[in-house]
Design a protein around this motif. Structure first.
Motif, PDB file in Angstrom:
ATOM      1  N   VAL A 162       0.860  -1.191   0.000  1.00 22.83           N
ATOM      2  CA  VAL A 162       0.000   0.000   0.000  1.00 22.83           C
ATOM      3  C   VAL A 162       0.892   1.236   0.000  1.00 22.83           C
ATOM      4  CG1 VAL A 162      -1.730   1.298   1.298  1.00 22.83           C
ATOM      5  CG2 VAL A 162      -1.844  -1.212   1.223  1.00 22.83           C
ATOM      6  N   HIS A 163       0.813   2.006  -1.083  1.00 25.21           N
ATOM      7  CA  HIS A 163       1.560   3.264  -1.194  1.00 25.21           C
ATOM      8  C   HIS A 163       0.533   4.390  -1.173  1.00 25.21           C
ATOM      9  CE1 HIS A 163       5.595   1.804  -3.102  1.00 25.21           C
ATOM     10  NE2 HIS A 163       5.139   0.948  -2.205  1.00 25.21           N
ATOM     11  N   VAL A 164       0.325   4.975  -0.016  1.00 25.62           N
ATOM     12  CA  VAL A 164      -0.723   5.995   0.129  1.00 25.62           C
ATOM     13  C   VAL A 164      -0.384   7.237  -0.692  1.00 25.62           C
ATOM     14  CG1 VAL A 164       0.336   6.862   2.260  1.00 25.62           C
ATOM     15  CG2 VAL A 164      -2.048   7.367   1.790  1.00 25.62           C
ATOM     16  N   ASN A 165      -1.402   7.817  -1.321  1.00 24.10           N
ATOM     17  CA  ASN A 165      -1.218   9.059  -2.083  1.00 24.10           C
ATOM     18  C   ASN A 165      -1.099  10.223  -1.114  1.00 24.10           C
ATOM     19  OD1 ASN A 165      -1.844   8.844  -5.291  1.00 24.10           O
ATOM     20  ND2 ASN A 165      -2.841   7.215  -4.153  1.00 24.10           N
ATOM     21  N   MET A 166       0.014  10.976  -1.238  1.00 21.63           N
ATOM     22  CA  MET A 166       0.306  12.040  -0.265  1.00 21.63           C
ATOM     23  C   MET A 166       0.665  13.347  -0.957  1.00 21.63           C
ATOM     24  SD  MET A 166       0.822  10.217   2.952  1.00 21.63           S
ATOM     25  CE  MET A 166       1.655  11.463   3.786  1.00 21.63           C
ATOM     26  N   GLY A 167       0.025  13.598  -2.096  1.00 23.73           N
ATOM     27  CA  GLY A 167       0.273  14.862  -2.779  1.00 23.73           C
ATOM     28  C   GLY A 167      -0.530  15.991  -2.162  1.00 23.73           C
ATOM     29  N   MET A 168      -0.495  17.135  -2.823  1.00 20.16           N
ATOM     30  CA  MET A 168      -1.203  18.287  -2.284  1.00 20.16           C
ATOM     31  C   MET A 168      -2.712  18.007  -2.237  1.00 20.16           C
ATOM     32  SD  MET A 168      -0.170  18.410  -5.507  1.00 20.16           S
ATOM     33  CE  MET A 168       1.247  19.441  -5.731  1.00 20.16           C
ATOM     34  N   GLY A 169      -3.269  18.110  -1.028  1.00 19.34           N
ATOM     35  CA  GLY A 169      -4.715  17.958  -0.893  1.00 19.34           C
ATOM     36  C   GLY A 169      -5.197  16.561  -0.596  1.00 19.34           C
ATOM     37  N   VAL A 170      -4.292  15.611  -0.430  1.00 20.62           N
ATOM     38  CA  VAL A 170      -4.700  14.247  -0.071  1.00 20.62           C
ATOM     39  C   VAL A 170      -3.737  13.666   0.972  1.00 20.62           C
ATOM     40  CG1 VAL A 170      -5.820  13.732  -2.279  1.00 20.62           C
ATOM     41  CG2 VAL A 170      -3.384  13.222  -1.979  1.00 20.62           C
ATOM     42  N   GLY A 171      -4.206  12.625   1.647  1.00 22.70           N
ATOM     43  CA  GLY A 171      -3.338  11.897   2.573  1.00 22.70           C
ATOM     44  C   GLY A 171      -2.860  12.706   3.756  1.00 22.70           C
TER      45      GLY A 171
END
Lengths: 354, 103
Positions: free
Chosen positions: A316-325
């Motif tokens: 599991v590679h969580v999405n951690m861009g701007m506005g998420v995660g």
């Protein structure tokens, strides 16, 4: 009472007391638990997050030995792209962009992508993309993905051949809107399988289905079907699926995959279908609410993602861009928030990568 | 932003063993603890040392699997990947393609 500097979901700075921070952490986690019907964070996990927010450190980090693998979306476009891709407009070739990430930024993996970053426009220029990828694979070491968005929106009028559900639904043409989406699923599946097959032929390590489900349940269905067909033809092509949002929008409403209705699925339910389709890495998304504090948002995001890692059988590679995660909705996110989100996802949600 | 994530939580790519652990996630769908244990076993080091640059720099030089700085003579690109595929006992698609072209 001592106040600690933190941020709202849009990134602007606010001050909160420890009691206020803790109340928001508990409320954010409870919101995720209620929506997803999943367990909230435990008391010690809330306390861990509280310590993160009370820390004066500008940048925080995971405990030594707890580092994780990083994958990317948008690839080298963050260097040579324009602001539409959050790019900084440095005129580098994509090969140079990959080399910069590998050797200057110490990236664990990297990604090639077309400037439009959707699968459909790659089809007429696939030979160009194969050629670029061939050169990159010869001269770089890290695992190399090719990334793009399923983006079913490109199959609807005025850009594509089918009626646009956003036009048809307000007119009450539900049957026509559903038929348009079903046709778009067929075409997108065919296009994605063709494109990714060509990338596999030249030796791609993997492909990244980025922003999956952006056009709703039909978008997710096309992606799952394409993954299934690709894995049958190219079992050694790794497939990463990054979602568009925390909740699959039911723009069609009745589409299913393997007997499961797609509309309304939350991340811990999405991962099972992604696994069934044959994907290798899953990237859950949890959206940031700009009207709430980052404490509320991060606790909520970690609660959702912890439920994913509890049931996942693939990385599991969580999405951690701007506005998420658990990151603020701001194009150049403040690193105090970004690093706190990193630590929380690794140490509490136990993700396999970011 | 990826730099911030890398500093806070990243393995460190070819400075350390980040690419190798990633390879096992791609090749065998390994979750992180399993992938780290597998690579550590192949390298004969502890899991903690996978992210330790002073350990991994020496190992990468000794095994000739690519280092982050430009050292004349060290394996580059596909040369390093051939050795990584053998080291980890996995298929790497671009390496398989090169071998097929070599006849």
């Amino acid at each position: 009472m001592t106040k600690y500097p933190t941020r709202m979901g849009d990134g602007h700075v606010i001050d909160m007391t420890a009691d206020e921070l803790k109340a928001d952490l508990i409320a954010g986690s409870a919101d995720a638990a209620d929506r997803g019907r999943i367990p909230p964070l435990k008391d010690d996990e809330i306390d861990f997050l509280l310590d993160l927010f009370k820390s004066n450190a500008r940048v925080v980090g995971v405990d030594q030995g707890n580092e994780v693998v990083l994958t990317h979306d948008i690839g080298t476009l963050r260097l040579d792209g324009d602001q539409g891709n959050s790019g900084v407009g440095i005129p580098l070739s994509r090969l140079q962009g990959v080399q910069v990430h590998e050797r200057a930024f110490a990236a664990d993996t990297m990604e090639l992508g077309h400037v439009d970053y959707s699968w459909k426009p790659v089809k007429p220029i696939i030979a160009q993309e194969q050629q670029a990828l061939e050169n990159i694979l010869l001269s770089t070491i890290v695992p190399m993905f090719y990334g793009a968005m399923p983006n079913l929106g490109t199959y609807y009028a005025p850009d594509g051949p089918f009626g646009n559900p956003s036009d048809l639904l307000p007119m009450g043409k539900i049957k026509e809107a559903r038929e348009a989406q079903e046709r778009a699923v067929e075409h997108a599946t065919r296009d994605i399988v063709y494109i990714c097959g060509k990338l596999a032929e030249v030796g791609a390590d993997g492909v990244n289905f980025d922003t999956t489900g952006a056009a709703g349940d039909a978008d997710f269905k096309a992606s799952l079907q394409a993954i299934e067909q690709l894995k049958a033809k190219h079992p050694n092509l790794a497939i990463q699926v990054g979602m568009a949002g925390e909740f699959v929008l039911g723009i069609h409403g009745a589409l299913e995959y393997d007997g499961t209705r797609l509309a309304g699925l939350y991340p811990h339910e999405q991962v099972g279908l992604v696994e069934k389709a044959g994907a290798d890495i899953f990237g859950p998304v949890v959206n940031t609410n700009t009207s709430k504090s980052m404490a509320w948002n991060l606790a909520r995001a970690v609660t959702f993602v912890k439920a994913v890692t509890a049931v996942a059988n693939i990385p599991v590679h969580v999405n951690m861009g701007m506005g998420v995660g658990g990151s603020p909705v701001f194009e150049t996110p403040p690193i105090d928030s970004v690093s706190r989100a990193s630590v929380a996802m690794v140490q509490i949600a136990r993700v396999d990568g970011l | 932003m990826p730099i911030a994530h890398g500093v806070a939580a990243g393995m460190g790519g070819i400075r350390t063993a980040g690419d190798l652990v990633a390879r096992m996630q791609l090749a065998r769908k390994m979750r992180l603890p399993e992938a780290k244990a597998y690579v550590a076993d192949k390298l004969k080091i502890s899991v903690a040392d996978l992210s330790e640059v002073t350990v991994m720099r020496e190992i990468r030089e000794d095994l000739d699997i690519g280092v982050i700085t430009s050292v004349p003579g060290c394996a580059k690109g596909i040369e390093a990947k051939i050795r990584i595929a053998e080291l980890l006992d996995i298929s790497i698609n671009s390496v398989d393609r090169l071998k097929s072209k070599m006849g």
